[in-house]
Design a protein around this motif. Structure first.
Motif, PDB file in Angstrom:
ATOM      1  N   ARG A 135       0.823  -1.191   0.000  1.00 42.39           N
ATOM      2  CA  ARG A 135       0.000   0.000   0.000  1.00 42.39           C
ATOM      3  C   ARG A 135       0.869   1.257   0.000  1.00 42.39           C
ATOM      4  N   ALA A 136       1.966   1.241   0.762  1.00 42.09           N
ATOM      5  CA  ALA A 136       2.834   2.415   0.819  1.00 42.09           C
ATOM      6  C   ALA A 136       3.442   2.693  -0.542  1.00 42.09           C
ATOM      7  N   SER A 137       3.862   1.617  -1.247  1.00 33.12           N
ATOM      8  CA  SER A 137       4.469   1.843  -2.551  1.00 33.12           C
ATOM      9  C   SER A 137       3.453   2.340  -3.562  1.00 33.12           C
ATOM     10  N   GLU A 138       2.192   1.861  -3.401  1.00 33.73           N
ATOM     11  CA  GLU A 138       1.140   2.318  -4.308  1.00 33.73           C
ATOM     12  C   GLU A 138       0.928   3.824  -4.204  1.00 33.73           C
ATOM     13  N   HIS A 139       1.104   4.341  -2.976  1.00 34.29           N
ATOM     14  CA  HIS A 139       0.771   5.731  -2.734  1.00 34.29           C
ATOM     15  C   HIS A 139       2.007   6.608  -2.579  1.00 34.29           C
ATOM     16  N   GLN A 165      -0.763  12.820  -4.426  1.00 32.52           N
ATOM     17  CA  GLN A 165      -1.075  13.041  -3.026  1.00 32.52           C
ATOM     18  C   GLN A 165      -2.147  14.113  -2.850  1.00 32.52           C
ATOM     19  N   ARG A 166      -3.074  13.820  -1.947  1.00 32.73           N
ATOM     20  CA  ARG A 166      -4.116  14.783  -1.618  1.00 32.73           C
ATOM     21  C   ARG A 166      -4.228  14.892  -0.102  1.00 32.73           C
ATOM     22  N   LYS A 167      -4.862  15.967   0.328  1.00 38.42           N
ATOM     23  CA  LYS A 167      -5.104  16.151   1.758  1.00 38.42           C
ATOM     24  C   LYS A 167      -6.552  16.615   1.906  1.00 38.42           C
ATOM     25  N   ALA A 222      -4.542  -1.259  12.646  1.00 38.85           N
ATOM     26  CA  ALA A 222      -5.898  -1.166  12.081  1.00 38.85           C
ATOM     27  C   ALA A 222      -6.307   0.286  11.871  1.00 38.85           C
ATOM     28  N   ALA A 223      -5.886   1.157  12.768  1.00 35.20           N
ATOM     29  CA  ALA A 223      -6.133   2.592  12.602  1.00 35.20           C
ATOM     30  C   ALA A 223      -4.909   3.177  11.902  1.00 35.20           C
ATOM     31  N   TYR A 224      -5.123   3.804  10.756  1.00 35.09           N
ATOM     32  CA  TYR A 224      -3.982   4.312  10.006  1.00 35.09           C
ATOM     33  C   TYR A 224      -4.392   5.502   9.149  1.00 35.09           C
ATOM     34  N   LYS A 225      -3.387   6.260   8.735  1.00 30.65           N
ATOM     35  CA  LYS A 225      -3.633   7.380   7.820  1.00 30.65           C
ATOM     36  C   LYS A 225      -3.262   6.966   6.412  1.00 30.65           C
ATOM     37  N   ASP A 226      -4.209   7.129   5.493  1.00 31.82           N
ATOM     38  CA  ASP A 226      -3.939   6.834   4.089  1.00 31.82           C
ATOM     39  C   ASP A 226      -2.972   7.896   3.564  1.00 31.82           C
ATOM     40  N   PRO A 227      -1.772   7.494   3.174  1.00 30.92           N
ATOM     41  CA  PRO A 227      -0.782   8.488   2.745  1.00 30.92           C
ATOM     42  C   PRO A 227      -1.170   9.210   1.462  1.00 30.92           C
ATOM     43  N   THR A 279      -4.353  10.208   0.660  1.00 30.69           N
ATOM     44  CA  THR A 279      -5.472  11.138   0.827  1.00 30.69           C
ATOM     45  C   THR A 279      -5.473  11.879   2.160  1.00 30.69           C
ATOM     46  N   GLY A 280      -4.701  11.396   3.120  1.00 28.67           N
ATOM     47  CA  GLY A 280      -4.736  11.970   4.465  1.00 28.67           C
ATOM     48  C   GLY A 280      -5.926  11.512   5.282  1.00 28.67           C
ATOM     49  N   ILE A 281      -6.781  10.653   4.717  1.00 26.18           N
ATOM     50  CA  ILE A 281      -7.946  10.164   5.443  1.00 26.18           C
ATOM     51  C   ILE A 281      -7.494   9.164   6.513  1.00 26.18           C
ATOM     52  N   ILE A 282      -8.028   9.340   7.727  1.00 27.05           N
ATOM     53  CA  ILE A 282      -7.768   8.362   8.782  1.00 27.05           C
ATOM     54  C   ILE A 282      -8.776   7.231   8.622  1.00 27.05           C
ATOM     55  N   LYS A 283      -8.270   6.036   8.444  1.00 27.22           N
ATOM     56  CA  LYS A 283      -9.136   4.909   8.114  1.00 27.22           C
ATOM     57  C   LYS A 283      -9.028   3.803   9.163  1.00 27.22           C
ATOM     58  N   VAL A 284      -9.955   2.863   9.065  1.00 30.63           N
ATOM     59  CA  VAL A 284      -9.938   1.683   9.939  1.00 30.63           C
ATOM     60  C   VAL A 284      -9.953   0.454   9.047  1.00 30.63           C
ATOM     61  N   ASP A 285      -8.979  -0.421   9.253  1.00 26.52           N
ATOM     62  CA  ASP A 285      -8.966  -1.711   8.574  1.00 26.52           C
ATOM     63  C   ASP A 285      -9.653  -2.707   9.501  1.00 26.52           C
ATOM     64  N   GLU A 286     -10.917  -3.022   9.199  1.00 22.08           N
ATOM     65  CA  GLU A 286     -11.694  -3.842  10.138  1.00 22.08           C
ATOM     66  C   GLU A 286     -11.120  -5.244  10.288  1.00 22.08           C
ATOM     67  N   TRP A 287     -10.349  -5.706   9.307  1.00 20.29           N
ATOM     68  CA  TRP A 287      -9.776  -7.046   9.401  1.00 20.29           C
ATOM     69  C   TRP A 287      -8.634  -7.088  10.407  1.00 20.29           C
TER      70      TRP A 287
END
Ligand code: SF4
Ligand code: SF4
Ligand code: SF4
Length: 225
Positions: free
Chosen positions: A26-30, A36-38, A110-115, A117-125
Protein backbone atom coordinates in the motif's frame (compact mmCIF):
# COMPACT_ATOMS: atom_id res chain seq x y z
CA UNK A 1 -15.49 -11.76 10.66
CA UNK A 2 -16.36 -12.70 14.24
CA UNK A 3 -14.02 -12.12 17.16
CA UNK A 4 -12.90 -15.70 17.59
CA UNK A 5 -11.84 -15.94 13.96
CA UNK A 6 -10.04 -12.61 14.15
CA UNK A 7 -8.07 -13.73 17.18
CA UNK A 8 -7.34 -17.07 15.56
CA UNK A 9 -5.80 -15.37 12.56
CA UNK A 10 -3.86 -13.05 14.78
CA UNK A 11 -2.48 -15.94 16.77
CA UNK A 12 -1.53 -17.93 13.70
CA UNK A 13 1.30 -15.55 12.87
CA UNK A 14 0.49 -15.63 9.17
CA UNK A 15 -1.55 -12.51 9.55
CA UNK A 16 1.39 -10.47 10.79
CA UNK A 17 3.47 -11.47 7.80
CA UNK A 18 0.55 -10.69 5.53
CA UNK A 19 0.03 -7.35 7.22
CA UNK A 20 3.63 -6.32 6.61
CA UNK A 21 3.44 -7.25 2.96
CA UNK A 22 0.11 -5.50 2.62
CA UNK A 23 1.39 -2.31 4.25
CA UNK A 24 4.48 -2.30 2.07
CA UNK A 25 2.35 -2.76 -1.03
CA UNK A 26 0.00 0.00 0.00
CA UNK A 27 2.83 2.41 0.82
CA UNK A 28 4.47 1.84 -2.55
CA UNK A 29 1.14 2.32 -4.31
CA UNK A 30 0.77 5.73 -2.73
CA UNK A 31 4.35 6.89 -2.85
CA UNK A 32 3.86 9.19 -5.82
CA UNK A 33 3.80 12.80 -4.62
CA UNK A 34 1.91 13.71 -7.79
CA UNK A 35 -1.18 11.84 -6.60
CA UNK A 36 -1.08 13.04 -3.03
CA UNK A 37 -4.12 14.78 -1.62
CA UNK A 38 -5.10 16.15 1.76
CA UNK A 39 -8.87 15.95 2.10
CA UNK A 40 -10.70 18.26 4.47
CA UNK A 41 -14.25 19.29 5.32
CA UNK A 42 -15.70 22.64 6.31
CA UNK A 43 -18.97 23.12 8.20
CA UNK A 44 -20.48 26.60 7.97
CA UNK A 45 -22.58 26.82 11.12
CA UNK A 46 -24.25 29.97 9.87
CA UNK A 47 -25.79 28.01 7.01
CA UNK A 48 -26.73 24.96 9.07
CA UNK A 49 -30.41 24.68 10.02
CA UNK A 50 -30.04 21.46 12.03
CA UNK A 51 -32.25 19.42 9.71
CA UNK A 52 -30.15 16.23 10.15
CA UNK A 53 -30.32 15.38 6.43
CA UNK A 54 -26.55 14.84 6.58
CA UNK A 55 -26.79 12.40 9.46
CA UNK A 56 -29.50 10.36 7.77
CA UNK A 57 -27.69 10.32 4.42
CA UNK A 58 -24.54 9.09 6.12
CA UNK A 59 -26.47 6.32 7.85
CA UNK A 60 -28.09 5.13 4.62
CA UNK A 61 -25.07 5.34 2.32
CA UNK A 62 -22.60 3.83 4.77
CA UNK A 63 -25.07 1.37 6.32
CA UNK A 64 -24.51 2.67 9.83
CA UNK A 65 -26.89 0.84 12.21
CA UNK A 66 -29.25 2.63 14.59
CA UNK A 67 -27.73 3.30 17.99
CA UNK A 68 -24.37 4.45 16.62
CA UNK A 69 -23.46 7.28 14.26
CA UNK A 70 -20.54 8.61 12.24
CA UNK A 71 -21.90 12.14 12.46
CA UNK A 72 -23.91 14.18 14.94
CA UNK A 73 -25.32 17.67 14.69
CA UNK A 74 -25.48 19.06 18.21
CA UNK A 75 -27.94 21.87 18.91
CA UNK A 76 -27.29 24.44 21.63
CA UNK A 77 -29.50 27.31 22.73
CA UNK A 78 -31.60 29.24 22.66
CA UNK A 79 -28.99 32.00 22.77
CA UNK A 80 -29.92 35.62 23.40
CA UNK A 81 -33.05 37.29 24.70
CA UNK A 82 -36.59 36.90 23.37
CA UNK A 83 -37.60 37.78 20.67
CA UNK A 84 -34.05 37.64 19.22
CA UNK A 85 -33.16 34.13 20.33
CA UNK A 86 -31.14 31.76 18.17
CA UNK A 87 -29.96 28.14 18.11
CA UNK A 88 -26.49 27.02 17.07
CA UNK A 89 -25.71 23.73 15.32
CA UNK A 90 -22.30 22.11 15.65
CA UNK A 91 -21.02 19.11 13.71
CA UNK A 92 -19.29 16.31 15.59
CA UNK A 93 -17.46 13.70 13.50
CA UNK A 94 -13.94 12.46 12.86
CA UNK A 95 -11.57 15.36 12.37
CA UNK A 96 -9.08 13.35 10.26
CA UNK A 97 -6.28 14.61 12.46
CA UNK A 98 -2.87 15.06 10.85
CA UNK A 99 -1.38 13.84 14.12
CA UNK A 100 -4.03 11.29 15.07
CA UNK A 101 -4.00 9.89 18.62
CA UNK A 102 -6.13 6.93 17.48
CA UNK A 103 -3.43 5.91 15.02
CA UNK A 104 -0.66 6.43 17.53
CA UNK A 105 -2.16 4.01 20.10
CA UNK A 106 -3.47 1.26 17.81
CA UNK A 107 -1.42 -1.91 18.49
CA UNK A 108 -2.26 -3.70 15.22
CA UNK A 109 -2.12 -0.98 12.57
CA UNK A 110 -5.90 -1.17 12.08
CA UNK A 111 -6.13 2.59 12.60
CA UNK A 112 -3.98 4.31 10.01
CA UNK A 113 -3.63 7.38 7.82
CA UNK A 114 -3.94 6.83 4.09
CA UNK A 115 -0.78 8.49 2.75
CA UNK A 116 -2.48 9.25 -0.57
CA UNK A 117 -5.47 11.14 0.83
CA UNK A 118 -4.74 11.97 4.47
CA UNK A 119 -7.95 10.16 5.44
CA UNK A 120 -7.77 8.36 8.78
CA UNK A 121 -9.14 4.91 8.11
CA UNK A 122 -9.94 1.68 9.94
CA UNK A 123 -8.97 -1.71 8.57
CA UNK A 124 -11.69 -3.84 10.14
CA UNK A 125 -9.78 -7.05 9.40
CA UNK A 126 -6.91 -5.92 11.61
CA UNK A 127 -9.04 -4.43 14.40
CA UNK A 128 -9.13 -6.59 17.53
CA UNK A 129 -11.64 -4.38 19.35
CA UNK A 130 -9.24 -3.40 22.15
CA UNK A 131 -10.88 0.06 22.46
CA UNK A 132 -7.51 1.87 22.76
CA UNK A 133 -8.38 4.19 19.86
CA UNK A 134 -11.79 4.99 21.31
CA UNK A 135 -10.18 5.99 24.60
CA UNK A 136 -7.46 8.01 22.87
CA UNK A 137 -9.66 10.05 20.54
CA UNK A 138 -10.09 13.50 22.12
CA UNK A 139 -13.15 14.17 19.96
CA UNK A 140 -15.06 11.04 21.07
CA UNK A 141 -16.20 10.13 17.59
CA UNK A 142 -15.16 6.48 17.34
CA UNK A 143 -17.38 3.54 18.23
CA UNK A 144 -17.52 -0.23 17.89
CA UNK A 145 -19.64 -1.16 14.89
CA UNK A 146 -22.35 -3.56 16.11
CA UNK A 147 -22.08 -5.76 13.00
CA UNK A 148 -18.35 -5.87 12.20
CA UNK A 149 -17.32 -5.57 15.88
CA UNK A 150 -14.48 -3.34 14.67
CA UNK A 151 -13.86 0.34 15.46
CA UNK A 152 -15.70 2.65 13.07
CA UNK A 153 -16.10 6.35 12.31
CA UNK A 154 -16.39 8.82 9.42
CA UNK A 155 -14.05 7.94 6.54
CA UNK A 156 -15.14 10.81 4.26
CA UNK A 157 -17.19 8.14 2.43
CA UNK A 158 -13.96 6.85 0.94
CA UNK A 159 -15.38 3.45 -0.02
CA UNK A 160 -18.97 4.38 -0.77
CA UNK A 161 -18.59 7.68 -2.62
CA UNK A 162 -15.04 9.00 -3.19
CA UNK A 163 -13.94 5.80 -4.92
CA UNK A 164 -16.69 6.45 -7.49
CA UNK A 165 -15.71 10.06 -7.96
CA UNK A 166 -18.63 11.30 -5.87
CA UNK A 167 -18.69 13.76 -2.99
CA UNK A 168 -19.45 12.51 0.55
CA UNK A 169 -23.11 11.77 1.21
CA UNK A 170 -23.46 14.37 3.96
CA UNK A 171 -22.14 17.07 1.62
CA UNK A 172 -24.50 16.33 -1.26
CA UNK A 173 -27.55 15.88 0.99
CA UNK A 174 -27.25 19.22 2.76
CA UNK A 175 -30.05 21.51 1.52
CA UNK A 176 -28.25 24.72 2.51
CA UNK A 177 -24.73 23.90 1.23
CA UNK A 178 -23.39 24.17 4.77
CA UNK A 179 -20.73 21.52 4.04
CA UNK A 180 -17.77 21.97 1.71
CA UNK A 181 -15.41 19.07 0.96
CA UNK A 182 -12.13 19.26 -0.93
CA UNK A 183 -8.37 18.97 -1.15
CA UNK A 184 -6.21 21.32 0.91
CA UNK A 185 -3.38 20.79 -1.61
CA UNK A 186 -5.54 21.92 -4.55
CA UNK A 187 -5.55 25.69 -4.92
CA UNK A 188 -8.76 25.47 -6.97
CA UNK A 189 -10.70 23.60 -4.30
CA UNK A 190 -13.44 25.36 -2.34
CA UNK A 191 -11.98 24.20 0.97
CA UNK A 192 -8.54 25.54 0.08
CA UNK A 193 -9.98 28.95 -0.68
CA UNK A 194 -12.46 29.12 2.22
CA UNK A 195 -9.93 28.29 4.93
CA UNK A 196 -7.78 31.15 3.64
CA UNK A 197 -10.51 33.75 3.28
CA UNK A 198 -13.01 32.95 6.04
CA UNK A 199 -12.68 33.08 9.86
CA UNK A 200 -12.42 29.31 10.33
CA UNK A 201 -11.52 27.46 13.51
CA UNK A 202 -10.95 23.88 14.57
CA UNK A 203 -11.79 21.99 17.76
CA UNK A 204 -9.13 21.42 20.43
CA UNK A 205 -6.29 22.75 18.28
CA UNK A 206 -4.17 23.19 21.41
CA UNK A 207 -3.79 19.40 21.61
CA UNK A 208 -1.59 19.42 18.51
CA UNK A 209 -3.80 17.01 16.57
CA UNK A 210 -4.06 19.37 13.58
CA UNK A 211 -7.67 18.48 12.67
CA UNK A 212 -8.96 18.72 9.08
CA UNK A 213 -12.56 19.51 10.04
CA UNK A 214 -12.87 23.29 9.79
CA UNK A 215 -15.77 25.31 11.15
CA UNK A 216 -17.15 28.74 10.47
CA UNK A 217 -18.67 29.45 13.86
CA UNK A 218 -22.30 30.45 14.22
CA UNK A 219 -22.72 34.19 14.34
CA UNK A 220 -26.48 34.22 14.53
CA UNK A 221 -27.68 30.63 14.22
CA UNK A 222 -31.27 29.83 13.40
CA UNK A 223 -33.75 32.58 14.29
CA UNK A 224 -36.74 31.37 16.30
CA UNK A 225 -39.83 32.89 14.68
S1 SF4 B 1 -10.92 12.74 15.47
FE1 SF4 B 1 -10.47 10.93 16.71
S2 SF4 B 1 -10.90 9.21 15.33
FE2 SF4 B 1 -10.67 11.02 14.03
S3 SF4 B 1 -8.48 11.07 13.44
FE3 SF4 B 1 -8.70 12.36 15.29
S4 SF4 B 1 -8.24 10.99 16.99
FE4 SF4 B 1 -8.67 9.68 15.20
S1 SF4 C 1 -18.15 12.20 5.02
FE1 SF4 C 1 -19.36 10.31 4.69
S2 SF4 C 1 -18.83 9.00 6.44
FE2 SF4 C 1 -18.22 11.10 6.98
S3 SF4 C 1 -19.99 11.96 8.07
FE3 SF4 C 1 -20.19 12.56 5.88
S4 SF4 C 1 -21.49 10.94 5.03
FE4 SF4 C 1 -20.71 10.14 6.97
S1 SF4 D 1 -27.86 18.74 6.24
FE1 SF4 D 1 -26.80 20.73 6.25
S2 SF4 D 1 -28.25 22.13 7.23
FE2 SF4 D 1 -28.97 20.06 7.68
S3 SF4 D 1 -28.04 19.58 9.69
FE3 SF4 D 1 -26.63 18.80 8.12
S4 SF4 D 1 -25.16 20.45 7.78
FE4 SF4 D 1 -26.91 21.35 8.85
Amino acid sequence: MDKSKRFFLKGAGALLAGMSAYQATRASEHSSPASQRKYALLHDENRCIGCDACTQACREVNQVPEGVSRLDIVRTGPHGEYPNQTYHFERQSCQHCENAPCVNVCPTGAAYKDPQTGIIKVDEWKCVGCLYCIAACPYKVRFIHPVTRAADKCDFCEQTRLSKGELPACVTSCPTQALVFGDLLDTQSGVYQLVRTQPVSRDKESLGTSPKLFKIRAAKGEVIL
